[in-house]
Write a protein that holds these residues in place. Structure first.
Motif, PDB file in Angstrom:
ATOM      1  N   VAL A 126       0.840  -1.206   0.000  1.00 43.40           N
ATOM      2  CA  VAL A 126       0.000   0.000   0.000  1.00 43.40           C
ATOM      3  C   VAL A 126       0.871   1.250   0.000  1.00 43.40           C
ATOM      4  O   VAL A 126       0.616   2.220  -0.746  1.00 43.40           O
ATOM      5  CB  VAL A 126      -0.946  -0.019   1.215  1.00 43.40           C
ATOM      6  N   LYS A 127       1.918   1.219   0.810  1.00 39.35           N
ATOM      7  CA  LYS A 127       2.808   2.370   0.876  1.00 39.35           C
ATOM      8  C   LYS A 127       3.531   2.586  -0.455  1.00 39.35           C
ATOM      9  O   LYS A 127       3.666   3.718  -0.944  1.00 39.35           O
ATOM     10  CB  LYS A 127       3.819   2.171   2.000  1.00 39.35           C
ATOM     11  N   GLU A 128       4.011   1.473  -1.054  1.00 39.01           N
ATOM     12  CA  GLU A 128       4.696   1.583  -2.336  1.00 39.01           C
ATOM     13  C   GLU A 128       3.747   2.039  -3.437  1.00 39.01           C
ATOM     14  O   GLU A 128       4.126   2.823  -4.315  1.00 39.01           O
ATOM     15  CB  GLU A 128       5.310   0.232  -2.711  1.00 39.01           C
ATOM     16  N   THR A 129       2.510   1.555  -3.380  1.00 40.44           N
ATOM     17  CA  THR A 129       1.539   1.931  -4.414  1.00 40.44           C
ATOM     18  C   THR A 129       1.256   3.420  -4.378  1.00 40.44           C
ATOM     19  O   THR A 129       1.178   4.085  -5.428  1.00 40.44           O
ATOM     20  CB  THR A 129       0.238   1.140  -4.230  1.00 40.44           C
ATOM     21  N   ILE A 130       1.115   3.953  -3.179  1.00 41.59           N
ATOM     22  CA  ILE A 130       0.865   5.402  -3.062  1.00 41.59           C
ATOM     23  C   ILE A 130       2.036   6.180  -3.638  1.00 41.59           C
ATOM     24  O   ILE A 130       1.865   7.202  -4.323  1.00 41.59           O
ATOM     25  CB  ILE A 130       0.627   5.767  -1.582  1.00 41.59           C
ATOM     26  N   GLY A 131       3.284   5.697  -3.390  1.00 46.28           N
ATOM     27  CA  GLY A 131       4.454   6.397  -3.912  1.00 46.28           C
ATOM     28  C   GLY A 131       4.623   6.232  -5.404  1.00 46.28           C
ATOM     29  O   GLY A 131       5.215   7.101  -6.060  1.00 46.28           O
ATOM     30  N   GLU A 132       4.131   5.099  -5.954  1.00 43.67           N
ATOM     31  CA  GLU A 132       4.319   4.847  -7.376  1.00 43.67           C
ATOM     32  C   GLU A 132       3.304   5.545  -8.257  1.00 43.67           C
ATOM     33  O   GLU A 132       3.529   5.689  -9.463  1.00 43.67           O
ATOM     34  CB  GLU A 132       4.244   3.330  -7.642  1.00 43.67           C
ATOM     35  N   ILE A 133       2.194   5.979  -7.678  1.00 38.18           N
ATOM     36  CA  ILE A 133       1.149   6.588  -8.503  1.00 38.18           C
ATOM     37  C   ILE A 133       1.678   7.824  -9.222  1.00 38.18           C
ATOM     38  O   ILE A 133       1.511   8.001 -10.442  1.00 38.18           O
ATOM     39  CB  ILE A 133      -0.079   6.935  -7.645  1.00 38.18           C
ATOM     40  N   THR A 134       2.374   8.684  -8.467  1.00 37.07           N
ATOM     41  CA  THR A 134       2.909   9.902  -9.070  1.00 37.07           C
ATOM     42  C   THR A 134       3.973   9.574 -10.099  1.00 37.07           C
ATOM     43  O   THR A 134       3.991  10.163 -11.202  1.00 37.07           O
ATOM     44  CB  THR A 134       3.488  10.815  -7.975  1.00 37.07           C
ATOM     45  N   LYS A 135       4.898   8.643  -9.755  1.00 42.39           N
ATOM     46  CA  LYS A 135       5.956   8.267 -10.693  1.00 42.39           C
ATOM     47  C   LYS A 135       5.378   7.671 -11.965  1.00 42.39           C
ATOM     48  O   LYS A 135       5.887   7.903 -13.065  1.00 42.39           O
ATOM     49  CB  LYS A 135       6.898   7.266 -10.030  1.00 42.39           C
ATOM     50  N   THR A 136       4.330   6.881 -11.826  1.00 46.22           N
ATOM     51  CA  THR A 136       3.715   6.265 -13.011  1.00 46.22           C
ATOM     52  C   THR A 136       3.136   7.308 -13.949  1.00 46.22           C
ATOM     53  O   THR A 136       3.274   7.215 -15.180  1.00 46.22           O
ATOM     54  CB  THR A 136       2.612   5.282 -12.579  1.00 46.22           C
TER      55      THR A 136
END
Length: 617
Positions: free
Chosen positions: A374-384
């Protein structure tokens, strides 16, 4: 009272309720089991004793049956052996031996029969085989001095053999041993007798197979001492017994067993005996065992008492251990519940730290991994989103750059054409087509006519760079023009012919295509110098097993020597790559052959099946 217990359970935690439920679920069935145990022990011991006695008897029957089957096997071999029957029928019919070799022929026939009898009895227990023919001729695997075989004809049961037919056998039962050397160690013998018939109704001979009674009684002696085992005939006569003196007696308790309510328990002289019986399927004789009941259930009774004591002690120990383990096993669940409450309040940094190889350890690890995800997903949304916008810009740029290059080449071609240099303009036009086909990645397969156009442009360019020109001719059937082929499947073949086949010399090259069985056949032939035999064999190997090896070694690229790869934009693809790409596209049905002779040119034939291929390449 029950409501008080229920209210007490509601006030406690899940761990406490689980412990109470476990104790109750174990205690109740244990108490019921102990109460019913004494009621069922007696019947269980009796049933187990009967079962064990029957199993022992079946085991004995297996050994005894092997002996009888062995005798039956010998009788069958004598009756069914074609060579023996031919000789014995002839002798029984009064065969005469004439000439100088008469005695030798008679001796030879007799030895054939004797050898076969010896071969039948060479493996297994000792068995006496006797063959009596109607003309008085006798054969046996024992000395006639020990017993005269013709005396079997005087036995009271011998006349019954004439009533047998086919493979029917007669078991006379236990009779006094007739062999002098064995009378001392076995007073009785067991036999099987059978009539030998040919095409006639009357038998031409008889076969008798005999074993000593001690062969059976020795098996009985190997059973436990307290168990008495015997073999009974059709009228309850004892045929075999560990005590040879009992043979011939009538077993007095067979009828008594059938009259009692429990046929397995007999009262003999105020003592209970356990009786078991088993009928032999081959002879119809009955195996019977008698065991004192107290001795039969003694071991079982001891076992049941020990089991009862062990169960009682182990239950107490198990109860204490269960309560301890339940508390230990459920402790991680309590910790996991506290972590879940913390996460619910918005803290994503907390972790349970629960690990293990069981389900709770897997649950704790999965819960921690879920929080990490969940933590990684939140951080990856912007990068994606950022990467997506960069990819879109790169795609637009990739479309603009080739388009600009083609426009420039087209402008150069038009300028050269206006100056009257049509040959250079044609060369630029062919180069532009080749570049466009090379850069375009939207289609993995193209129609054959587009691939042929690409080959024409390539030959035109190659002719412009060398002094001697190669003439390209086409022979394409209309239906083959729509066949889908991988891009650049013909260019490496043509390049190979131009560089190695012609070597800057003029010549003729032909591309032909036609329908074949279930597909299309494409042929590229040239009038070049051809390929040496050794190089041709190596090239064929590379297009077979060698292609797979090169692919596994990462060498599926440029081909040297026979493959005709050249450095440059459109060279170095290689015949092996063409073979591999076509194989991947069409599967095992694709075929590629190369035929060549020195000075006669080279012919490369491709067979592609009719099927739907992946257009994405």
């Amino acid at each position: 009272m029950s409501s008080q217990w229920l209210s007490l359970l509601r006030l406690r935690s899940f761990r406490y309720r689980l412990m109470v439920a476990a104790v109750v679920c174990l205690l109740l069935p244990t108490l019921i089991t102990l109460a019913v145990y004494n009621m069922l022990t007696k019947d269980a011991m009796k049933q187990e004793a009967v079962t064990q006695s029957q199993q022992k008897l079946e085991l004995v029957d297996g050994y005894v049956s092997n002996l009888f089957n062995y005798m039956f096997y010998i009788a069958n071999n004598v009756q069914l052996d074609s060579e023996m029957n031919r000789i014995m029928k002839a002798i029984a019919s009064g065969k005469t031996y004439e000439g100088a070799s008469a005695e030798y022929d008679r001796y030879l026939d007799r030895m054939k029969i004797m050898n076969k009898i010896e071969n039948m009895t060479v493996v297994g227990d000792k068995a006496y085989v006797t063959i009596l023919l109607k003309d008085g001729t006798n054969f046996a695997n024992y000395s006639f001095d020990e017993y005269d075989p013709s005396l079997f004809r005087e036995e009271p049961w011998f006349a019954q053999l004439n009533g047998l037919s086919g493979l029917q056998s007669f078991w006379p039962g236990a009779t006094p041993t007739v062999f002098d050397s064995d009378k001392g160690r076995s007073p009785y013998q067991l036999s099987i007798a059978r009539a030998l018939r040919g095409d006639s109704v009357n038998p031409y001979g008889y076969v008798i197979v005999t074993i000593l009674e001690t062969k059976v009684s020795d098996i009985f002696r190997k059973i436990e001492l307290e168990q008495e085992t015997m073999l009974l005939g059709s009228e309850d006569h004892i045929l075999s017994h560990p005590d040879a003196k009992r043979v011939g007696e009538i077993f007095p308790y067979a009828t008594l067993a059938s009259e009692q309510s429990d046929p397995h328990i007999l009262q003999i002289e105020n003592e209970d005996y356990l009786m078991a019986w088993h009928t032999n399927s081959l002879t119809g004789w009955k195996l019977v065992s008698l065991t004192p009941y107290d001795r039969a259930v003694f071991k079982l009774n001891v076992i049941f008492k020990r089991v009862f004591t062990f169960q009682l002690v182990s239950f107490c120990l198990f109860m204490v251990l269960l309560l301890y383990l339940l508390g230990k096993f459920t402790r991680p669940l309590v910790r996991l519940g506290r972590v879940a409450e913390t996460v619910q309040r918005g803290n994503l940094e907390v972790r349970s730290g629960i690990r293990g190889e069981d389900e709770i350890g897997y649950l704790g690890q999965s819960f921690d991994l879920m929080l990490d995800k969940v933590k990684e997903t939140i951080g990856e949304i912007t990068k994606t989103q950022v990467r997506k916008r960069k990819a879109e810009l790169a795609m637009l740029q990739a479309q603009i750059n080739p388009h600009f290059l083609f426009n420039v080449l087209n402008s150069i071609r038009m300028k050269v054409l206006r100056k009257g240099d049509s040959e250079s303009a044609e060369m630029i036009s062919s180069l532009s087509k080749l570049l466009r086909m090379t850069i375009s990645q939207d289609k993995g397969v193209i129609p054959l006519h587009e691939e042929v156009d690409l080959a024409i442009d390539y030959v035109r360019l190659m002719n412009m760079r060398q002094k001697e020109k190669v003439e390209l001719t086409l022979d394409l059937s209309p239906l083959s023009l729509t066949a889908l082929v991988p891009r650049f499947c013909l260019q490496p073949i043509i390049e190979n012919a131009l560089i190695h086949g012609f070597s800057q010399q003029a010549g003729l090259m032909t591309i032909s295509a036609s329908e074949a069985e279930g597909g299309y056949q494409i042929t590229v032939s040239d009038s070049g110098q051809g390929i040496e035999k050794g190089k041709l064999e190596r090239l064929r190997y590379k297009l077979g097993a060698g292609a797979l090896e090169k692919l596994e070694q990462g060498a599926a690229g440029e081909e040297e020597g026979e493959t005709g790869a050249l450095p440059g934009k459109f060279s170095g693809i290689g015949l092996v790559n063409v073979y591999e790409r076509m194989g991947i596209t069409y599967g095992e049905r694709f075929q590629m052959t190369i035929d060549s002779d020195i000075g006669q040119g080279t012919v490369i034939t491709l067979y592609i099946p009719k099927q739907v291929v992946d257009s994405d390449g």
